[in-house]
Design an enzyme around this catalytic site. Structure first.
Site, short mmCIF file in Angstrom:
data_model
loop_
_atom_site.label_atom_id
_atom_site.label_comp_id
_atom_site.label_asym_id
_atom_site.label_seq_id
_atom_site.Cartn_x
_atom_site.Cartn_y
_atom_site.Cartn_z
CG MET A 1 -24.03 -62.49 -59.02
SD MET A 1 -23.03 -63.94 -59.27
CE MET A 1 -22.00 -63.89 -57.82
CG HIS B 1 -25.59 -55.59 -53.47
ND1 HIS B 1 -25.66 -56.59 -52.55
CD2 HIS B 1 -24.86 -56.08 -54.50
CE1 HIS B 1 -25.01 -57.65 -53.00
NE2 HIS B 1 -24.51 -57.37 -54.18
CE LYS C 1 -16.07 -57.96 -51.03
NZ LYS C 1 -16.60 -58.88 -52.01
CG MET D 1 -21.11 -54.54 -45.95
SD MET D 1 -22.74 -53.85 -45.90
CE MET D 1 -22.71 -53.21 -44.24
#
Ligand code: AMP
Length: 276
Positions: free
Chosen positions: A30, A37, A150, A185
């Site tokens: 997103m 990422h 996560k 994160m």
């Protein structure tokens, strides 16, 4: 890097006869990209030779309109990071490209897993996740997909989606990338002020402590809840569960996981740890 906003142009490019030899590795996101990422991208680059990233803030997975409206957006910065990471393709659609006017939402059979933990607090969230991923997977037809541990519950839901829709891709679940203080994160971390971002590292301390003392989980959990209350951190859940079903562990449970969701400084954070 090729950037596509149009689904049909992306599909025509990826599935052109000249591209057939490629092993497509796909990382759905997103946006508001962070090192977590990028660690997924690195895995994708190792295991495929055509990396595709999507950036789409999927409206159907948000239950809180404010959360959707305030979701961070840094398109230019993201494009820079993806160029640096030498990603091959970025898909950056508008909502109408994913959900055209004639789109009819499917209902995905996910079992109880969609109603517990994140699903209890955010009803319809996992249906929304499945809607967007069903569309993206059908369009991109990746060989490999990379997602983060996560979002442990999301990974389990996606496994079910892949099975139920007969997708043939492999799902790679990548480990949680953390800030220096242990905070997992997340794009939402940037909404924390400096003090709260530092304080938020306590969630990981709690998970590590509970994992090390899992025999005394209930007692330790109560101590942590009392501590969090004092620190103005409100806990949505903190549970030790079976890592596959997210139900209460039984004697057949092979792998356990501790899940936490908590709010501090107006930001909702999730994290988890596997128990040996
Ligand atoms: P999001 O942009 O939040 O939808 O996340 C896109 C993908 O990145 C999901 O598969 C997440 O699980 C994964 N991800 C998010 N944060 C992390 C992290 N700290 N470490 C590893 N993967 C992550």
């Amino acid at each position: 890097m090729q950037i596509f906003q149009s689904a049909s142009l992306l599909s025509a490019y990826l599935h052109h006869p000249h591209q057939q030899k490629h092993q497509i590795g796909f990382v759905p996101t997103m946006g508001a990209l962070h090192a977590g990422h990028l660690s997924l991208l690195q895995e994708a680059k190792k295991k495929s030779n055509k990396t595709v990233v999507s950036i789409f803030i999927n409206p159907t997975q948000f239950t809180d309109a404010k959360d959707f409206l305030h979701y961070p957006q840094h398109t230019h910065r993201d494009i820079e990071a993806l160029l640096q990471a030498e990603v091959d393709v970025l898909f950056l659609p508008q909502a109408s490209e994913i959900y055209p006017q004639n789109y009819r939402a499917k209902k995905y059979e996910l079992g109880n897993i969609e109603h517990i933990f994140e699903g209890e607090i955010r009803p319809q969230h996992f249906q929304g996740v499945c809607q967007v991923l069903d569309i993206l997977f059908s369009l991109i037809q990746p060989h490999e997909v990379f997602m983060g541990q996560k979002d442990a519950q999301q990974c389990l839901v996606v496994k079910r989606l892949i099975k139920s829709q007969n997708f043939s891709m492999r799902l790679h679940i990548c480990e949680i990338y953390r800030e220096e203080n242990g905070l997992a994160m997340s794009s939402r971390n940037e909404r924390l002020d400096t003090i709260d971002r530092q304080r938020a590292g306590i969630l990981y301390e709690c998970l590590k402590d509970l994992a090390e003392n899992k025999k005394h989980f209930d007692e330790k959990k109560q101590q942590w809840i009392a501590y969090f209350q004092k620190e103005n951190i409100s806990v949505d859940y903190l549970s030790l569960v079976d890592a596959h079903s997210l139900e209460k562990p039984t004697i057949t449970t092979e792998k356990k996981i501790i899940l936490i969701a908590a709010r501090l400084g107006g930001v909702r954070l999730i994290d988890n740890i596997e128990c040996k």
